[in-house]
Design a protein around this motif. Structure first.
Motif, PDB file in Angstrom:
ATOM      1  N   ASN A 166      -3.867  42.500   6.651  1.00  0.00           N
ATOM      2  CA  ASN A 166      -4.668  43.391   6.494  1.00  0.00           C
ATOM      3  C   ASN A 166      -4.556  44.741   7.279  1.00  0.00           C
ATOM      4  O   ASN A 166      -4.144  44.476   8.184  1.00  0.00           O
ATOM      5  CB  ASN A 166      -6.179  43.006   6.507  1.00  0.00           C
ATOM      6  N   ALA A 167      -4.868  45.677   6.982  1.00  0.00           N
ATOM      7  CA  ALA A 167      -4.792  46.974   7.682  1.00  0.00           C
ATOM      8  C   ALA A 167      -6.279  47.629   7.639  1.00  0.00           C
ATOM      9  O   ALA A 167      -6.718  47.658   6.371  1.00  0.00           O
ATOM     10  CB  ALA A 167      -3.816  48.048   7.257  1.00  0.00           C
TER      11      ALA A 167
ATOM     12  N   PHE B 196      -3.638  47.481  12.835  1.00  0.00           N
ATOM     13  CA  PHE B 196      -2.858  46.525  12.207  1.00  0.00           C
ATOM     14  C   PHE B 196      -2.184  45.967  13.492  1.00  0.00           C
ATOM     15  O   PHE B 196      -1.205  45.514  13.908  1.00  0.00           O
ATOM     16  CB  PHE B 196      -1.636  47.249  11.767  1.00  0.00           C
TER      17      PHE B 196
ATOM     18  N   PRO C   5      -3.099  41.119  12.268  1.00  0.00           N
ATOM     19  CA  PRO C   5      -3.744  41.384  10.998  1.00  0.00           C
ATOM     20  C   PRO C   5      -3.935  40.271   9.835  1.00  0.00           C
ATOM     21  O   PRO C   5      -3.205  40.311   8.927  1.00  0.00           O
ATOM     22  CB  PRO C   5      -3.127  42.454  10.196  1.00  0.00           C
TER      23      PRO C   5
ATOM     24  N   SER D   4      -5.508  37.638   7.109  1.00  0.00           N
ATOM     25  CA  SER D   4      -6.447  37.529   6.230  1.00  0.00           C
ATOM     26  C   SER D   4      -6.195  36.365   5.515  1.00  0.00           C
ATOM     27  O   SER D   4      -5.075  36.064   5.105  1.00  0.00           O
ATOM     28  CB  SER D   4      -6.485  38.859   5.232  1.00  0.00           C
TER      29      SER D   4
ATOM     30  N   THR E 133     -11.116  37.657   7.838  1.00  0.00           N
ATOM     31  CA  THR E 133      -9.846  38.677   8.186  1.00  0.00           C
ATOM     32  C   THR E 133     -10.269  38.818   9.867  1.00  0.00           C
ATOM     33  O   THR E 133     -11.332  38.879  10.380  1.00  0.00           O
ATOM     34  CB  THR E 133      -9.959  39.864   7.436  1.00  0.00           C
TER      35      THR E 133
ATOM     36  N   ASN F 136      -8.250  41.327  12.939  1.00  0.00           N
ATOM     37  CA  ASN F 136      -7.591  42.467  13.147  1.00  0.00           C
ATOM     38  C   ASN F 136      -8.056  43.041  14.566  1.00  0.00           C
ATOM     39  O   ASN F 136      -8.691  42.247  15.167  1.00  0.00           O
ATOM     40  CB  ASN F 136      -7.754  43.494  12.056  1.00  0.00           C
TER      41      ASN F 136
ATOM     42  N   GLN G 267     -10.657  48.660   4.040  1.00  0.00           N
ATOM     43  CA  GLN G 267      -9.655  47.547   4.737  1.00  0.00           C
ATOM     44  C   GLN G 267      -8.787  47.339   3.455  1.00  0.00           C
ATOM     45  O   GLN G 267      -9.031  47.123   2.276  1.00  0.00           O
ATOM     46  CB  GLN G 267     -10.480  46.246   4.646  1.00  0.00           C
TER      47      GLN G 267
ATOM     48  N   HIS H   1      -5.582  45.044   1.818  1.00  0.00           N
ATOM     49  CA  HIS H   1      -4.881  43.742   1.974  1.00  0.00           C
ATOM     50  C   HIS H   1      -3.562  43.528   0.944  1.00  0.00           C
ATOM     51  O   HIS H   1      -3.466  44.267   0.289  1.00  0.00           O
ATOM     52  CB  HIS H   1      -5.832  42.491   1.381  1.00  0.00           C
TER      53      HIS H   1
END
Length: 191
Positions: free
Chosen positions: A36-37, A55, A58, A60, A78, A80, A182, A184
């Motif tokens: 994820n970011a 990132f 990251p 998830s 998640t 991060n 967010q 994914h």
């Protein structure tokens, strides 16, 4: 915001009475793993400045259950992080911060209305609530959507892209635990 969610749910429920999904069955379970970011730059655009998204570690994961042909519920977790000199809402960080999020979202699959003959793609809209922590803890209202691309004919293995806007309940006083997007990218397995 509440009116938008209510209208979305009413339209979703009315549309479900007109069509049957042929791509998912009742009582199907799916698990997804990926990356994820986080876009927490203080903009209203989910795609603003991708080079500045968080990132850092990251990870998830999610589990999803279909209780009808078009509706599912998903529970996700998640992780991060934001590194020193990263920007959150226009503020340069002076130390590293970890990000944790737990989200429960309802999903409405609507691809059969747009691509009735395509069996390899599923489109969904999602809405729900989340818990997230950066510097403090906050609760969010979530809304988003995504696409799942099946990579085999049995529809047991696929790739999903998904974006969710998270709107913090305590937005004015929350500091870094504020509104954000967010994104994914996950591998999905049917159980």
């Amino acid at each position: 915001m509440k009116k938008l969610i209510l209208i979305t749910l009413l339209v979703s429920f009315s549309m479900s009475s007109f069509a049957q999904r042929n791509s998912r069955a009742n009582n199907d379970w799916y698990v997804s793993l990926g990356v994820n970011a986080i876009n927490s730059l203080g903009t209203q655009s989910p795609f603003n400045s991708p080079s500045d998204w968080a990132f850092h570690s990251p990870i998830s994961a999610a589990i999803e259950y279909n209780w009808s042909d078009q509706f599912a519920i998903e529970q996700s977790i998640t992780f991060n992080g934001f590194t020193e000199d990263h920007v959150i809402d226009g503020v340069n960080l002076e130390e590293d911060y970890s990000y944790l999020s737990l989200d429960t979202n309802m999903k409405f699959y609507f691809d059969q209305y747009i691509f009735p003959n395509f069996n390899w793609i599923e489109l969904h809209a999602n809405a729900g609530v989340g818990f997230f922590h950066v510097d403090e803890t906050n609760i969010s209202a979530n809304i988003g959507g995504g696409a799942l691309f099946w990579l085999n004919g049995n529809r047991t293995f696929g790739l999903r892209v998904q974006t969710t806007g998270k709107f913090a309940f305590n937005h004015p006083e929350s500091g870094f635990d504020n509104n954000h997007f967010q994104h994914h990218l996950q591998v999905v397995f049917k159980l």
